[in-house]
Design a protein around this motif. Structure first.
Motif, PDB file in Angstrom:
ATOM      1  N   THR A   1       4.737  -6.270  -7.497  1.00 38.12           N
ATOM      2  CA  THR A   1       4.187  -4.944  -7.230  1.00 38.12           C
ATOM      3  C   THR A   1       5.109  -3.848  -7.724  1.00 38.12           C
ATOM      4  N   ILE A   2       6.391  -4.004  -7.481  1.00 40.50           N
ATOM      5  CA  ILE A   2       7.322  -2.973  -7.936  1.00 40.50           C
ATOM      6  C   ILE A   2       7.192  -2.800  -9.431  1.00 40.50           C
ATOM      7  N   ILE A   3       7.199  -3.930 -10.146  1.00 42.63           N
ATOM      8  CA  ILE A   3       7.200  -3.838 -11.607  1.00 42.63           C
ATOM      9  C   ILE A   3       5.885  -3.275 -12.111  1.00 42.63           C
ATOM     10  N   VAL A   4       4.776  -3.764 -11.538  1.00 39.18           N
ATOM     11  CA  VAL A   4       3.487  -3.268 -12.035  1.00 39.18           C
ATOM     12  C   VAL A   4       3.304  -1.797 -11.663  1.00 39.18           C
ATOM     13  N   ALA A   5       3.762  -1.416 -10.469  1.00 38.02           N
ATOM     14  CA  ALA A   5       3.632  -0.009 -10.088  1.00 38.02           C
ATOM     15  C   ALA A   5       4.445   0.876 -11.034  1.00 38.02           C
ATOM     16  N   LEU A   6       5.653   0.416 -11.367  1.00 41.47           N
ATOM     17  CA  LEU A   6       6.473   1.160 -12.329  1.00 41.47           C
ATOM     18  C   LEU A   6       5.768   1.284 -13.664  1.00 41.47           C
ATOM     19  N   LEU A   7       5.187   0.164 -14.097  1.00 40.46           N
ATOM     20  CA  LEU A   7       4.514   0.153 -15.389  1.00 40.46           C
ATOM     21  C   LEU A   7       3.327   1.104 -15.363  1.00 40.46           C
ATOM     22  N   THR A   8       2.544   1.050 -14.276  1.00 44.14           N
ATOM     23  CA  THR A   8       1.375   1.929 -14.186  1.00 44.14           C
ATOM     24  C   THR A   8       1.822   3.377 -14.220  1.00 44.14           C
TER      25      THR A   8
ATOM     26  N   PRO B   1       0.816  -1.217   0.000  1.00 43.02           N
ATOM     27  CA  PRO B   1       0.000   0.000   0.000  1.00 43.02           C
ATOM     28  C   PRO B   1       0.850   1.268   0.000  1.00 43.02           C
ATOM     29  N   TRP B   2       1.943   1.231   0.756  1.00 44.14           N
ATOM     30  CA  TRP B   2       2.821   2.411   0.800  1.00 44.14           C
ATOM     31  C   TRP B   2       3.378   2.707  -0.582  1.00 44.14           C
ATOM     32  N   MET B   3       3.838   1.624  -1.245  1.00 49.25           N
ATOM     33  CA  MET B   3       4.425   1.792  -2.567  1.00 49.25           C
ATOM     34  C   MET B   3       3.396   2.338  -3.548  1.00 49.25           C
ATOM     35  N   LEU B   4       2.181   1.763  -3.509  1.00 45.95           N
ATOM     36  CA  LEU B   4       1.145   2.200  -4.447  1.00 45.95           C
ATOM     37  C   LEU B   4       0.763   3.653  -4.192  1.00 45.95           C
ATOM     38  N   ARG B   5       0.606   4.005  -2.894  1.00 50.31           N
ATOM     39  CA  ARG B   5       0.207   5.383  -2.587  1.00 50.31           C
ATOM     40  C   ARG B   5       1.292   6.346  -3.016  1.00 50.31           C
TER      41      ARG B   5
END
Lengths: 480, 223, 316
Positions: free
Chosen positions: B192-199, B76-80
């Motif tokens: 999560t890291i990769i998808v967050a980067l992609l998003t 959640p922290w990473m996404l936020r």
């Protein structure tokens, strides 16, 4: 122990790409690592041909007839892709050296993850490696950073991770069954096959469905194939060759690896399921092939079609498995050739629309000839290798008594043939505007295309004894 | 603690786990979906903890700790952090299928999950008998939720819910070989890291994360 | 026999007399949680007393239905009280006269007449409220039925006194997914059927947004008092079904003796207080749903109930 070098070499190359040196260092390191890996793969293949299996770390790393076939294919494609990238990516990124190094870093990591799948002996670790192939290739798919490229990368990531997460539950169930059947056994493929008859059939059935659906997503089997044409058309051409040529085949290998386990389920028509799923994919892809407007998407649909053919072939029994595995190899080689040729056309015309490419034969005889050869090869025309394997598949189906299925399969193959040849014919012949890209192809692109054509031609005329032996061993192993 | 109480508490966690899956299917706001994911991850780690205690399994304890650290705090922290703006917007996520229809489909999914797990789970110890059908139902519901959501972040949250569901069944059935579960739990972070980067790349380059709106790539038949 | 009847009477008296207090406590809790100055928990009693002293005005358009409906809706919860365990864990005189499905029908009868009366009053808001209440009830009824099915799958009976002992036999049974989901679904039904948040705002005074309250707009004086009292009893009866039958059949009198019954009254009141805190917490944390989102809330309830049933069928 030398087998361990196969994944380590590309990792070393990846480390070298981190050094901020001239781009040729990264290109050279990638190519050198791929060539060395191919050497090791050939050596391993010979060892496996002699003794049946090679073990580097007991219960962890090793190779048998089935996995070494895949390793060989991966290594060949790694070499040609590295060679092709040399000139192609330089053209794509222009003067942005950091971006080129980034590309080679990603490429080497992706190749590492591919190499890991066949040599790992534990299903759980193999699953991790399959997931890694997705994660490490997402940014390669979205490399050109266009809206479409990123959308393709997104679909690719989300759907294949979804598939892997579904499959992981299946693998967990298998491991649970393994512990129930023989508590002290190592968690390897071999132990799994051995313990399968003692496991609960219900558990095996559920695991079968989860794994077939989960990994089937990544193979691009019919209802879950939607990401594949996007990802396999938007990526840079050498990456497309790796994705279509080996990545899907590698995941199919994981499904095939588990066939002895499924065959142990009493009163369960595993082969029927394989044929049904395979035929569905072949049919859907064949008819979608008639409607494509983008030549790289056309090749991607052809991949869906070929994966379906292989799955159907494996459903035909041992002779079918032999032909199917041969098809896995020949398709990988032919499809990489096709994507390389398509990449050359892309460099010339700067468009992927079939309708905008006309009269290729006059503009660039070399790429026209190669595209035509590749199209004939993937459509299964003699004397190319795919003809041999497809013919063997149809024959094995007839011998096994699947007349109607063979008839349907032949019909679908014919439809796909028409689809591919119609589109490629329009591109190669006819009159059209001159290409708006550069007319001169980079030397390495020409080299890589020519190099890829050789095995496609040779394997169509002659099957090396070592390959024959490996195919026989592997087909016996998966169709016990 | 009594073993039957442990079974009972695990069953409670399972029931709540299933309810969060339903709520997720019905939720239309991204921030709400994220907090549902966090609650579900807490329930997952509660189940892992209970089983770790009951079976004296250090691996499961580690899985529980990693789950809390990764899914309750880190993800959640990473996404936020990388996608804060998307969470702030209070607008409703576009759904391809209306919520009541989706809920009826969720019923079907749960029925299938129970029907399929019944013959397997009846031969298994009690933890598996509870966790397997609930995990399987969560799996099906999340796959469906993923299919009907048309924006990047909700799709990704569905994927995370899918991961939770697979783990919920996984902690029970793989309590004997938990080494790899730790690998898989760590892999969730990489995903999560990769998808967050992609998003983030998508929203920077294209200015939207409504992947359903990106109509560049269409299936051939629907053109 | 006689003692059983007497206890039944005591049971009815408990519900009739404590229902306003229950509702008042709930309102007091909510306002206190929200940081407002709350009216006394006894406020409903004052309201009822005031209303009974006033005279009644009936529209000339209204027929006998309008005049009779308050009495019917007042009697309905009392009849249901006879069927369910309020204070005792042993069956009373009327215990086998009707099961939970029967109780549901009787409650439905009350709802039917209030809706008719609201239309009969010729007040446009009455008709609006009636149609909305019917919509909510229409969606709640299948959920009720599913809950009863689940109960009957577990207990092989739908008689409340038989059902109540099923889930407390062991902690595993108590925490079984079917039971937890069933309880959650029932809480949501209680909220929807009694016009609580997030379906309806019990404190709202805006006619256009009203659901439950708008049916009573035309009533005045003693008739309004009866309708209000009936609503309070309905909330209490449903809460009691939840507490004494479905979730916590504890603290009930095991024998028809005065001390046991007195203890039971205290303990049941305490359980109701805890349930009121739960409802207040839920209502404080939720906003009222738009009218067309109510079907989603009830869809959620339906799913929960069905999955509870599925889990019960498969014994998991």
């Amino acid at each position: 122990m030398i087998l361990l070098l196969v994944p380590l070499l590309p990792i070393a190359a990846a480390l070298i790409t981190l050094v901020p040196a001239k781009p040729f260092v990264a290109r050279g390191a990638t190519l050198a690592a791929a060539v060395l890996s191919l050497g090791i793969a050939v050596w391993t293949a010979q060892q496996v041909g002699l003794s049946g299996a090679v073990t580097a770390l007991p219960h962890w790393v090793g190779s048998d007839s089935l996995s070494v076939l895949l390793l060989l294919l991966q290594a060949v494609l790694a070499v040609t892709a590295a060679l092709y990238s040399w000139g192609y990516i330089a053209r794509e990124v222009g003067a942005d050296e950091a971006r080129e190094r980034r590309y080679y870093l990603d490429l080497n990591l992706f190749i590492t993850s591919l190499f890991l799948i066949p040599i790992l002996l534990q299903p759980a670790l193999t699953w991790v490696a399959v997931e890694l192939t997705t994660l490490l290739s997402v940014f390669l798919v979205g490399f050109n950073r266009s809206a479409e490229g990123l959308e393709a990368a997104w679909k690719y990531a989300i759907l294949t991770i979804m598939g892997a997460t579904v499959a992981v539950l299946g693998i967990l169930l298998l491991l649970y069954g393994l512990h129930g059947a023989s508590p002290s056994a190592p968690e390897t493929w071999a132990a799994l096959s051995g313990a399968a008859p003692k496991m609960s059939p219900n558990l095996l059935r559920l695991a079968f469905v989860l794994i077939l659906v989960g990994f089937g997503t990544k193979v691009g089997l019919f209802p879950l194939h939607t990401w594949l044409p996007d990802a396999h058309s938007q990526a840079p051409s050498p990456i497309c060759a790796l994705l279509s040529g080996v990545e899907v085949g590698t995941v199919l290998y994981v499904i095939l690896r588990l066939l002895p386990v499924w065959s142990a389920i009493p009163h369960f028509p595993v082969h029927g399921w394989l044929i049904a799923f395979g035929l569905l994919s072949v049919g859907a892809a064949a008819f979608l092939l008639l409607q494509v407007h983008d030549f790289k998407r056309m090749l991607a649909y052809s991949t869906v079609e070929h994966m379906g053919i292989i799955l159907t072939a494996v459903g035909f029994g041992q002779a079918g498995s032999y032909a199917g595995l041969y098809q896995l190899i020949t398709h990988g080689l032919a499809k990489s050739l096709a994507f390389y040729a398509a990449g050359a056309v892309l460099l010339l015309y700067r468009t992927r629309a079939i309708s905008e490419v006309r009269g290729l034969l006059r503009a660039s005889p070399f790429s026209a000839a190669m595209l035509l050869a590749a199209a004939l090869a993937i459509a299964g025309v003699p004397p190319f290798a795919v003809f041999l394997s497809e013919f063997s598949i149809l024959r094995s189906g007839l011998v096994a008594g699947y007349d109607w299925i063979v008839a349907l399969l032949a019909l679908f193959i014919a439809v796909a043939f028409i689809g591919v040849m119609m589109q490629v014919g329009r591109m190669v012949f006819g009159e059209g505007p001159a290409p708006n890209g550069s007319l001169r192809l980079p030397g390495s692109v020409v080299g890589a295309i020519s190099l890829s054509l050789l095995p496609v031609l040779i394997l169509g005329l002659y099957t090396p004894p070592l390959l024959h032996r490996l195919l026989t061993l592997a087909s016996l192993a998966i169709s016990r | 603690m009594q073993i039957s109480l442990l079974y009972g508490l695990n069953a409670l966690a399972a029931a709540l786990f299933l309810m969060t899956a339903f709520l997720f299917l019905a939720s239309r706001q991204t921030a709400g979906s994220l907090s549902l994911f966090v609650r579900q991850a807490l329930l997952l780690s509660a189940s892992a903890l209970l089983q770790a205690y009951a079976l004296h399994s250090l691996d499961l304890l580690l899985v529980a700790v990693i789950t809390v650290a990764a899914k309750v705090f880190l993800i959640p922290w990473m996404l936020r952090r990388s996608l804060g703006g998307t969470f702030q917007s209070r607008r409703e996520v576009e759904l391809a299928v209306s919520v009541p229809t989706s809920l009826v489909i969720a019923i079907g999914a749960s029925l299938v999950a129970y029907f399929v797990s019944q013959p397997i789970a009846s031969q298994m110890p009690s933890f598996v008998a509870v966790n397997l059908p609930v995990g399987l139902a969560g799996l099906l519901i999340s796959v469906y939720a993923l299919a009907v959501r048309r924006e990047a972040l909700p799709q990704f949250l569905s994927l995370l819910m899918l991961d939770n569901a697979a783990f919920f069944a996984g902690v029970a059935i793989a309590s004997t070989s938990a080494l790899w579960e730790i690998i898989a739990a760590l892999e969730g972070i990489i995903v999560t890291i990769i998808v967050a980067l992609l998003t983030r790349t998508i929203s920077e380059r294209i200015g939207t994360t409504q992947v359903g709106q990106l109509a560049g790539l269409r299936e051939e038949g629907s053109r | 026999m006689a003692s059983s009847l007497l206890v039944n009477l005591l049971q009815v008296l408990t519900v009739v007399l404590l229902a306003p207090l229950y509702k008042g406590t709930l309102a007091w809790l909510e306002e206190t949680i929200q940081g407002k100055i709350a009216p006394s928990p006894l406020q409903p009693y004052y309201d009822l007393r005031k209303l009974f002293r006033k005279s009644q005005v009936v529209s000339t358009e209204a027929s006998w239905i309008f005049r009779f409906a308050p009495y019917i809706s007042f009697v309905v919860p009392i009849v249901v009280t006879l069927l369910i365990p309020v204070l005792t864990s042993f069956p009373l005189f009327f215990a086998f006269a009707g099961d939970m499905v029967g109780a549901g029908f009787i409650l439905g009868l009350g709802g039917f007449f209030t809706a008719l009366a609201a239309v009969d009053s010729a007040n446009p808001y009455g008709a609006v409220g009636a149609s909305r209440t019917r919509m909510v009830s229409l969606l709640v009824e299948p959920i009720f039925i599913i809950v009863f099915f689940t109960v009957s799958f577990v207990a092989n009976s739908t008689i409340p006194y038989v059902v109540q002992q099923q889930w407390v036999q062991s902690s595993a049974a108590f925490f079984a997914p079917s039971h937890v989901l069933l309880a959650a679904a029932f809480v949501m039904i209680v909220l929807a059927e009694n016009g609580r948040l997030p379906v309806d705002n019990p404190g709202g005074h805006f006619e256009l947004a009203m659901i439950d309250e708008s049916k009573n707009l035309e009533y005045s004086g003693p008739a309004l008092a009866l309708v209000k009292w009936a609503g309070q009893m309905k909330l209490m009866v449903l809460s009691l079904v939840f507490l004494n039958v479905l979730v916590t059949p504890l603290g009930l009198a095991a024998s028809p003796t005065a001390p046991a019954l007195a203890t039971a009254i205290v303990l049941v009141s305490f359980k109701l207080l805890i349930f009121a805190v739960l409802i207040a917490a839920i209502e404080t944390s939720l906003a009222k749903l738009r009218l067309f989102r109510i079907s989603e809330f009830l869809g959620m309830t339906f799913v929960t109930a069905v999955v509870a049933m599925v889990a019960a069928i498969f014994h998991m």
